[in-house]
Design a protein around this motif. Structure first.
Motif, PDB file in Angstrom:
ATOM      1  N   ARG A   1     -16.826  -2.889 -18.589  1.00 17.77           N
ATOM      2  CA  ARG A   1     -15.679  -3.112 -19.468  1.00 17.77           C
ATOM      3  C   ARG A   1     -15.884  -4.434 -20.170  1.00 17.77           C
ATOM      4  NH1 ARG A   1     -10.431  -3.330 -16.406  1.00 17.77           N
ATOM      5  NH2 ARG A   1     -10.261  -5.498 -16.990  1.00 17.77           N
ATOM      6  N   ASN A   2     -15.862  -4.406 -21.470  1.00 25.16           N
ATOM      7  CA  ASN A   2     -16.086  -5.611 -22.271  1.00 25.16           C
ATOM      8  C   ASN A   2     -15.016  -5.706 -23.344  1.00 25.16           C
ATOM      9  OD1 ASN A   2     -18.727  -5.951 -21.031  1.00 25.16           O
ATOM     10  ND2 ASN A   2     -19.305  -4.193 -22.256  1.00 25.16           N
ATOM     11  N   PHE A   3     -14.499  -6.899 -23.537  1.00 31.72           N
ATOM     12  CA  PHE A   3     -13.582  -7.122 -24.640  1.00 31.72           C
ATOM     13  C   PHE A   3     -13.540  -8.603 -24.972  1.00 31.72           C
ATOM     14  CE2 PHE A   3     -10.722  -7.464 -20.990  1.00 31.72           C
ATOM     15  CZ  PHE A   3     -10.028  -8.631 -21.278  1.00 31.72           C
ATOM     16  N   THR A   4     -13.045  -8.897 -26.164  1.00 33.06           N
ATOM     17  CA  THR A   4     -12.860 -10.266 -26.632  1.00 33.06           C
ATOM     18  C   THR A   4     -11.465 -10.375 -27.225  1.00 33.06           C
ATOM     19  OG1 THR A   4     -15.203 -10.515 -27.144  1.00 33.06           O
ATOM     20  CG2 THR A   4     -13.698 -12.046 -28.226  1.00 33.06           C
ATOM     21  N   VAL A   5     -10.783 -11.471 -26.903  1.00 30.84           N
ATOM     22  CA  VAL A   5      -9.494 -11.765 -27.522  1.00 30.84           C
ATOM     23  C   VAL A   5      -9.707 -12.972 -28.428  1.00 30.84           C
ATOM     24  CG1 VAL A   5      -7.087 -12.434 -27.191  1.00 30.84           C
ATOM     25  CG2 VAL A   5      -8.185 -10.865 -25.565  1.00 30.84           C
ATOM     26  N   ALA A   6      -9.438 -12.784 -29.702  1.00 24.26           N
ATOM     27  CA  ALA A   6      -9.548 -13.867 -30.684  1.00 24.26           C
ATOM     28  C   ALA A   6      -8.141 -14.373 -30.980  1.00 24.26           C
ATOM     29  CB  ALA A   6     -10.215 -13.364 -31.958  1.00 24.26           C
TER      30      ALA A   6
ATOM     31  N   ARG B   1     -10.671 -18.428 -27.996  1.00 20.92           N
ATOM     32  CA  ARG B   1     -11.339 -17.149 -27.728  1.00 20.92           C
ATOM     33  C   ARG B   1     -11.432 -16.938 -26.225  1.00 20.92           C
ATOM     34  NH1 ARG B   1     -16.774 -17.387 -29.880  1.00 20.92           N
ATOM     35  NH2 ARG B   1     -17.364 -18.119 -27.839  1.00 20.92           N
ATOM     36  N   TYR B   2     -11.338 -15.671 -25.811  1.00 25.14           N
ATOM     37  CA  TYR B   2     -11.488 -15.289 -24.417  1.00 25.14           C
ATOM     38  C   TYR B   2     -12.300 -14.004 -24.396  1.00 25.14           C
ATOM     39  CZ  TYR B   2     -10.198 -13.683 -19.728  1.00 25.14           C
ATOM     40  OH  TYR B   2     -10.222 -13.251 -18.423  1.00 25.14           O
ATOM     41  N   ALA B   3     -13.400 -13.992 -23.664  1.00 28.56           N
ATOM     42  CA  ALA B   3     -14.259 -12.808 -23.607  1.00 28.56           C
ATOM     43  C   ALA B   3     -14.488 -12.423 -22.154  1.00 28.56           C
ATOM     44  CB  ALA B   3     -15.590 -13.076 -24.293  1.00 28.56           C
ATOM     45  N   LYS B   4     -14.458 -11.131 -21.891  1.00 26.89           N
ATOM     46  CA  LYS B   4     -14.659 -10.626 -20.536  1.00 26.89           C
ATOM     47  C   LYS B   4     -15.728  -9.532 -20.582  1.00 26.89           C
ATOM     48  CE  LYS B   4     -11.135 -10.155 -17.544  1.00 26.89           C
ATOM     49  NZ  LYS B   4      -9.939  -9.555 -16.899  1.00 26.89           N
ATOM     50  N   ASP B   5     -16.756  -9.695 -19.758  1.00 24.31           N
ATOM     51  CA  ASP B   5     -17.840  -8.721 -19.628  1.00 24.31           C
ATOM     52  C   ASP B   5     -17.919  -8.364 -18.149  1.00 24.31           C
ATOM     53  OD1 ASP B   5     -20.120  -7.179 -19.685  1.00 24.31           O
ATOM     54  OD2 ASP B   5     -21.454  -8.794 -20.302  1.00 24.31           O
ATOM     55  N   LEU B   6     -17.348  -7.217 -17.782  1.00 27.75           N
ATOM     56  CA  LEU B   6     -17.300  -6.794 -16.379  1.00 27.75           C
ATOM     57  C   LEU B   6     -18.272  -5.648 -16.163  1.00 27.75           C
ATOM     58  CD1 LEU B   6     -13.444  -6.742 -15.819  1.00 27.75           C
ATOM     59  CD2 LEU B   6     -15.041  -8.594 -15.375  1.00 27.75           C
ATOM     60  N   ARG B   7     -19.129  -5.811 -15.182  1.00 26.54           N
ATOM     61  CA  ARG B   7     -20.066  -4.750 -14.792  1.00 26.54           C
ATOM     62  C   ARG B   7     -19.979  -4.615 -13.284  1.00 26.54           C
ATOM     63  NH1 ARG B   7     -25.023  -5.447 -18.953  1.00 26.54           N
ATOM     64  NH2 ARG B   7     -23.701  -6.054 -20.682  1.00 26.54           N
TER      65      ARG B   7
ATOM     66  N   ARG C   1     -13.354 -26.887 -26.293  1.00 31.12           N
ATOM     67  CA  ARG C   1     -13.825 -26.974 -24.907  1.00 31.12           C
ATOM     68  C   ARG C   1     -14.184 -25.565 -24.473  1.00 31.12           C
ATOM     69  NH1 ARG C   1     -12.298 -31.838 -22.048  1.00 31.12           N
ATOM     70  NH2 ARG C   1     -13.546 -30.768 -20.498  1.00 31.12           N
ATOM     71  N   ARG C   2     -15.382 -25.373 -23.909  1.00 29.79           N
ATOM     72  CA  ARG C   2     -15.862 -24.040 -23.550  1.00 29.79           C
ATOM     73  C   ARG C   2     -16.134 -23.953 -22.060  1.00 29.79           C
ATOM     74  NH1 ARG C   2     -20.962 -23.681 -26.291  1.00 29.79           N
ATOM     75  NH2 ARG C   2     -21.032 -21.572 -25.503  1.00 29.79           N
ATOM     76  N   PHE C   3     -15.820 -22.774 -21.477  1.00 31.05           N
ATOM     77  CA  PHE C   3     -16.009 -22.545 -20.055  1.00 31.05           C
ATOM     78  C   PHE C   3     -16.590 -21.152 -19.831  1.00 31.05           C
ATOM     79  CE2 PHE C   3     -12.384 -25.274 -20.754  1.00 31.05           C
ATOM     80  CZ  PHE C   3     -12.718 -26.375 -19.997  1.00 31.05           C
ATOM     81  N   ARG C   4     -17.338 -21.015 -18.736  1.00 31.60           N
ATOM     82  CA  ARG C   4     -17.892 -19.714 -18.357  1.00 31.60           C
ATOM     83  C   ARG C   4     -17.742 -19.547 -16.845  1.00 31.60           C
ATOM     84  NH1 ARG C   4     -23.581 -19.823 -19.458  1.00 31.60           N
ATOM     85  NH2 ARG C   4     -23.018 -19.418 -21.614  1.00 31.60           N
ATOM     86  N   LEU C   5     -17.278 -18.375 -16.442  1.00 28.94           N
ATOM     87  CA  LEU C   5     -17.192 -18.012 -15.030  1.00 28.94           C
ATOM     88  C   LEU C   5     -18.069 -16.791 -14.818  1.00 28.94           C
ATOM     89  CD1 LEU C   5     -15.859 -18.243 -12.197  1.00 28.94           C
ATOM     90  CD2 LEU C   5     -14.113 -16.670 -13.040  1.00 28.94           C
ATOM     91  N   THR C   6     -19.013 -16.893 -13.900  1.00 29.10           N
ATOM     92  CA  THR C   6     -19.862 -15.745 -13.571  1.00 29.10           C
ATOM     93  C   THR C   6     -19.678 -15.401 -12.101  1.00 29.10           C
ATOM     94  OG1 THR C   6     -21.738 -17.215 -13.170  1.00 29.10           O
ATOM     95  CG2 THR C   6     -21.614 -16.196 -15.329  1.00 29.10           C
ATOM     96  N   ALA C   7     -19.683 -14.114 -11.816  1.00 28.84           N
ATOM     97  CA  ALA C   7     -19.574 -13.636 -10.439  1.00 28.84           C
ATOM     98  C   ALA C   7     -20.661 -12.599 -10.210  1.00 28.84           C
ATOM     99  CB  ALA C   7     -18.200 -13.030 -10.190  1.00 28.84           C
ATOM    100  N   ARG C   8     -21.295 -12.706  -9.051  1.00 27.52           N
ATOM    101  CA  ARG C   8     -22.396 -11.804  -8.712  1.00 27.52           C
ATOM    102  C   ARG C   8     -22.288 -11.458  -7.237  1.00 27.52           C
ATOM    103  NH1 ARG C   8     -27.945 -11.353 -10.837  1.00 27.52           N
ATOM    104  NH2 ARG C   8     -29.154 -10.357  -9.199  1.00 27.52           N
ATOM    105  N   SER C   9     -22.394 -10.175  -6.939  1.00 23.90           N
ATOM    106  CA  SER C   9     -22.328  -9.747  -5.543  1.00 23.90           C
ATOM    107  C   SER C   9     -23.638 -10.049  -4.822  1.00 23.90           C
ATOM    108  CB  SER C   9     -22.009  -8.250  -5.459  1.00 23.90           C
ATOM    109  OG  SER C   9     -22.946  -7.498  -6.194  1.00 23.90           O
TER     110      SER C   9
ATOM    111  N   PRO D   1     -22.829  -3.003  -7.173  1.00 24.63           N
ATOM    112  CA  PRO D   1     -23.281  -4.295  -7.708  1.00 24.63           C
ATOM    113  C   PRO D   1     -22.262  -4.857  -8.702  1.00 24.63           C
ATOM    114  CG  PRO D   1     -24.595  -2.497  -8.605  1.00 24.63           C
ATOM    115  CD  PRO D   1     -23.686  -1.902  -7.581  1.00 24.63           C
ATOM    116  N   VAL D   2     -21.983  -6.128  -8.577  1.00 25.30           N
ATOM    117  CA  VAL D   2     -21.022  -6.805  -9.453  1.00 25.30           C
ATOM    118  C   VAL D   2     -21.752  -7.863 -10.260  1.00 25.30           C
ATOM    119  CG1 VAL D   2     -18.976  -8.285  -9.533  1.00 25.30           C
ATOM    120  CG2 VAL D   2     -19.091  -6.398  -7.890  1.00 25.30           C
ATOM    121  N   ARG D   3     -21.594  -7.791 -11.578  1.00 30.32           N
ATOM    122  CA  ARG D   3     -22.146  -8.784 -12.499  1.00 30.32           C
ATOM    123  C   ARG D   3     -21.074  -9.042 -13.550  1.00 30.32           C
ATOM    124  NH1 ARG D   3     -25.017  -8.010  -8.855  1.00 30.32           N
ATOM    125  NH2 ARG D   3     -27.264  -7.817  -8.754  1.00 30.32           N
TER     126      ARG D   3
END
Length: 109
Positions: A71-76, A59-65, A24-32, A41-43
């Motif tokens: 800041r980007n990282f992935t937890v496997a 898997r968990y991946a975070k791409d913060l701008r 099961r896959r999910f994505r959360l996006t946030a934008r200012s 600016p937040v992406r």
């Protein structure tokens, strides 16, 4: 601003993501909004994959701008050896043992 939580389709058979086909896959996006963009600016984007029973994360991946910072990282979650690995910029930052059941912050929703 805007935040969107999506449920993504299951991986295709023979996918190159190393995720099980039943994941099961999910994505959360946030934008200012435009006003906040003038200052910071937040992406941000978070992605998660877990088993259908919501007992184990894959898997968990975070791409913060945010502003000039990124800041980007992935937890496997490696269930074959019962440990999780955090990767950033192609380098493993840490690894830790896993209990029998665990979810990442996004798949908890």
């Amino acid at each position: 601003g805007q935040a969107v939580l999506e449920s993504l389709p299951a991986p295709e058979p023979g996918n190159r993501t190393a995720l099980p086909a039943q994941a099961r896959r999910f994505r959360l996006t946030a934008r200012s909004n435009a006003l906040v963009d003038l200052f910071v600016p937040v992406r941000d984007q978070l992605e998660s994959a877990c088993d259908p029973a919501f007992e184990r994360a894959f898997r968990y991946a975070k791409d913060l701008r945010e502003g000039r910072q990124a800041r980007n990282f992935t937890v496997a979650f490696r269930w074959d050896v019962h440990h999780a690995e955090r990767w950033s910029k192609g380098v493993q930052e840490w690894a830790t043992g896993l209990p029998d059941r665990i979810l990442d912050p996004l798949s908890v929703f």
